[in-house]
Write a protein that holds these residues in place. Structure first.
Motif, PDB file in Angstrom:
ATOM      1  N   GLU A 179      15.467  43.467 -39.180  1.00 29.02           N
ATOM      2  CA  GLU A 179      16.367  44.366 -38.671  1.00 29.02           C
ATOM      3  C   GLU A 179      17.891  43.617 -38.293  1.00 29.02           C
ATOM      4  O   GLU A 179      18.944  43.991 -38.753  1.00 29.02           O
ATOM      5  CB  GLU A 179      16.034  44.903 -37.109  1.00 29.02           C
ATOM      6  N   GLN A 180      17.957  42.440 -37.915  1.00 30.85           N
ATOM      7  CA  GLN A 180      18.938  41.687 -37.899  1.00 30.85           C
ATOM      8  C   GLN A 180      19.547  41.286 -39.040  1.00 30.85           C
ATOM      9  O   GLN A 180      20.910  41.424 -39.054  1.00 30.85           O
ATOM     10  CB  GLN A 180      18.665  40.238 -36.791  1.00 30.85           C
ATOM     11  N   SER A 181      18.959  41.105 -40.095  1.00 33.07           N
ATOM     12  CA  SER A 181      19.258  40.775 -41.267  1.00 33.07           C
ATOM     13  C   SER A 181      19.997  42.016 -41.872  1.00 33.07           C
ATOM     14  O   SER A 181      21.030  41.637 -42.701  1.00 33.07           O
ATOM     15  CB  SER A 181      18.160  40.238 -42.263  1.00 33.07           C
ATOM     16  N   HIS A 182      19.336  43.208 -41.759  1.00 36.16           N
ATOM     17  CA  HIS A 182      19.857  44.313 -42.343  1.00 36.16           C
ATOM     18  C   HIS A 182      21.257  44.520 -41.492  1.00 36.16           C
ATOM     19  O   HIS A 182      22.217  45.007 -42.240  1.00 36.16           O
ATOM     20  CB  HIS A 182      19.021  45.571 -41.888  1.00 36.16           C
ATOM     21  N   GLU A 183      21.449  44.262 -40.399  1.00 40.84           N
ATOM     22  CA  GLU A 183      22.595  44.372 -39.667  1.00 40.84           C
ATOM     23  C   GLU A 183      23.710  43.429 -40.078  1.00 40.84           C
ATOM     24  O   GLU A 183      24.844  43.922 -40.446  1.00 40.84           O
ATOM     25  CB  GLU A 183      22.481  44.261 -38.190  1.00 40.84           C
ATOM     26  N   LEU A 184      23.243  42.371 -40.655  1.00 37.87           N
ATOM     27  CA  LEU A 184      24.293  41.175 -41.071  1.00 37.87           C
ATOM     28  C   LEU A 184      24.641  41.516 -42.465  1.00 37.87           C
ATOM     29  O   LEU A 184      25.926  41.702 -42.681  1.00 37.87           O
ATOM     30  CB  LEU A 184      23.493  39.938 -40.965  1.00 37.87           C
ATOM     31  N   LEU A 185      23.588  42.104 -43.183  1.00 36.56           N
ATOM     32  CA  LEU A 185      24.097  42.880 -44.593  1.00 36.56           C
ATOM     33  C   LEU A 185      24.889  43.958 -44.475  1.00 36.56           C
ATOM     34  O   LEU A 185      25.839  44.084 -45.446  1.00 36.56           O
ATOM     35  CB  LEU A 185      22.819  42.953 -45.615  1.00 36.56           C
TER      36      LEU A 185
END
Length: 436
Positions: A179-185
């Motif tokens: 989820e954090q990676s998705h937000e960063l992406l």
């Protein structure tokens, strides 16, 4: 703090109910005297155990200090012992299976095994004290073996529950990271979109300035000329109007070519475009020559277009701002890079604008020329120096590599080409002169 999973929470209540039914049935069918107080105490102990279950569930859900967990486990052991003493059927011995199960969940595998061994030792001690020679009686040996087997199963279930909880925790951690990676992406994609929009906006601005701006400037110059020579020299005025009409038509053609490039239109030819530009720019007051050396095949359209736009800007500056009477254009295609030189005998480029009609080295047109060429890994050099006839002048040199370099990288130094930019120095040069 400990927070083990709620592993099959229905097991303790079901076990308590089974022990209650077994003990009650044994008291009801027993041939001996009925001990009401003993039976009531047996049932009361099981009820107390049931009342402890909500506290156990809260401990599993929210976690409790190890001291509280140890107190709850000790309370269970005491109640198990009381129930076992009051039970005449012996079924309540099964309650001790929950001891290593709970200890494993609360304190780890070692605590579970030690508590399991303690339960076996307690049962063996009870048999030794209360049943003489129990080890030669099959019923007691069988009960002991079944109890050990039940303890092993309970410990196995506890280990599975712990692994399941650890796996769930890892999965939750992975999901949180995803989820954090998705937000960063998402943030990165938004920034890339913003940068792409800005880059496209700059590109369109350069296209408008270098293409339409050049031709509109040429139209304005020709119309001014036509107005000035309308009565003094009608043929020159007519020629100026014709050239203005050509520039307007050329501007429209370039717009169509830009759109057609998206549809796999005819490949762009720098040599043809420069020849066309030079032919219509020269007149009786301005001599423009073109020299082409080498073959442009193998160069991508972006590099050739960048050189052409830069040539347009340099020619416009030399003609309109530099007041040049002679412009010499030289294009040389080498094996590793191409170089385009525009030299004139005008007033040159000042370091900073000193007049409204003289461009500086940092004007928008020059800046756009540099940006366009540098994005392809090339470079633009501007030099003020006397020409052959010792008048002032400017030399603009543009170099692009055969294979475009990554954006932002420093371009190569201008290659050493055969001959100079002056016409007539190369035997295979193609020379065109605009004479008006």
């Amino acid at each position: 703090m400990t927070s083990p999973p709620i592993a099959v929470p229905w097991i303790p209540p079901v076990l308590y109910a089974a022990v209650l039914l077994g003990g009650g049935y044994h008291a009801a069918v027993s041939d001996g005297p009925v001990h009401t107080a003993r039976t009531v105490g047996f049932a009361a102990g099981l009820v107390l155990l049931l009342l402890l279950e909500p506290a156990e569930h809260r401990r599993y859900r929210h976690g409790t200090p190890k001291g509280v967990a140890a107190a709850l486990l000790a309370a269970r052991v005491v109640l198990f012992s009381v129930v076992a003493l009051l039970d005449g059927s012996g079924v309540s011995r099964a309650l001790f299976v929950l001891v290593p199960f709970t200890a494993h969940l609360s304190f780890g595998r070692r605590a579970g095994r030690l508590s399991g061994a303690g339960c076996v030792a307690l049962l063996v001690t009870g048999y030794t004290v209360g049943v003489p020679h129990w080890w030669v009686r099959a019923a007691y040996v069988s009960d002991l073996l079944m109890f050990v087997l039940a303890l092993a199963l309970a410990l196995s279930m506890a280990a599975v529950a712990v692994r399941e909880q650890a796996g769930r925790a890892r999965l939750e951690g992975v999901l949180a990271e995803l989820e954090q990676s998705h937000e960063l992406l998402s943030d990165f994609a938004l920034r890339v979109a913003e940068l792409s929009t800005a880059s496209e906006r700059n590109r369109v601005a350069r296209e408008i300035h270098d293409s339409l701006g050049h031709h509109l400037t040429a139209v304005a110059i020709q119309l001014e000329k036509a107005e000035a020579f309308r009565t003094l020299d009608p043929p020159a005025a007519a020629k100026a109007v014709s050239d203005a009409r050509w520039s307007a038509g050329r501007a429209l053609s370039e717009v169509r070519e830009s759109v057609g490039a998206l549809r796999d239109a005819r490949p762009f030819s720098l040599t043809r475009a420069l020849a066309d530009l030079v032919r219509h720019l020269g007149d009786e007051r301005l001599t423009v020559t073109l020299e082409v050396t080498g073959d442009e095949s193998g160069y991508d359209a972006a590099s050739l277009t960048a050189l052409y736009r830069a040539a347009q800007e340099a020619l416009t500056n030399a003609h309109r701002h530099g007041r040049a009477t002679r412009i010499e254009v030289s294009a040389a295609y080498g094996e590793s890079s191409a170089r385009l030189v525009v030299a004139d005998n005008g007033r040159g480029f000042p370091a900073s604008p000193q007049a409204a009609d003289r461009p500086s080295r940092t004007g928008y047109g020059i800046r756009g020329m540099r940006e366009r060429v540098e994005l392809l890994g090339g470079r633009v050099d501007i030099e003020d120096r006397p020409t052959v006839d010792r008048s002032s002048g400017a030399v603009v040199t543009m170099t692009v590599p055969r294979t475009p370099l990554p954006a932002g990288s420093a371009g190569p130094p201008p290659p050493a080409l055969s001959g100079s930019w002056a016409p007539g120095t190369s035997t295979d040069a193609i020379r065109r002169r605009g004479t008006g």
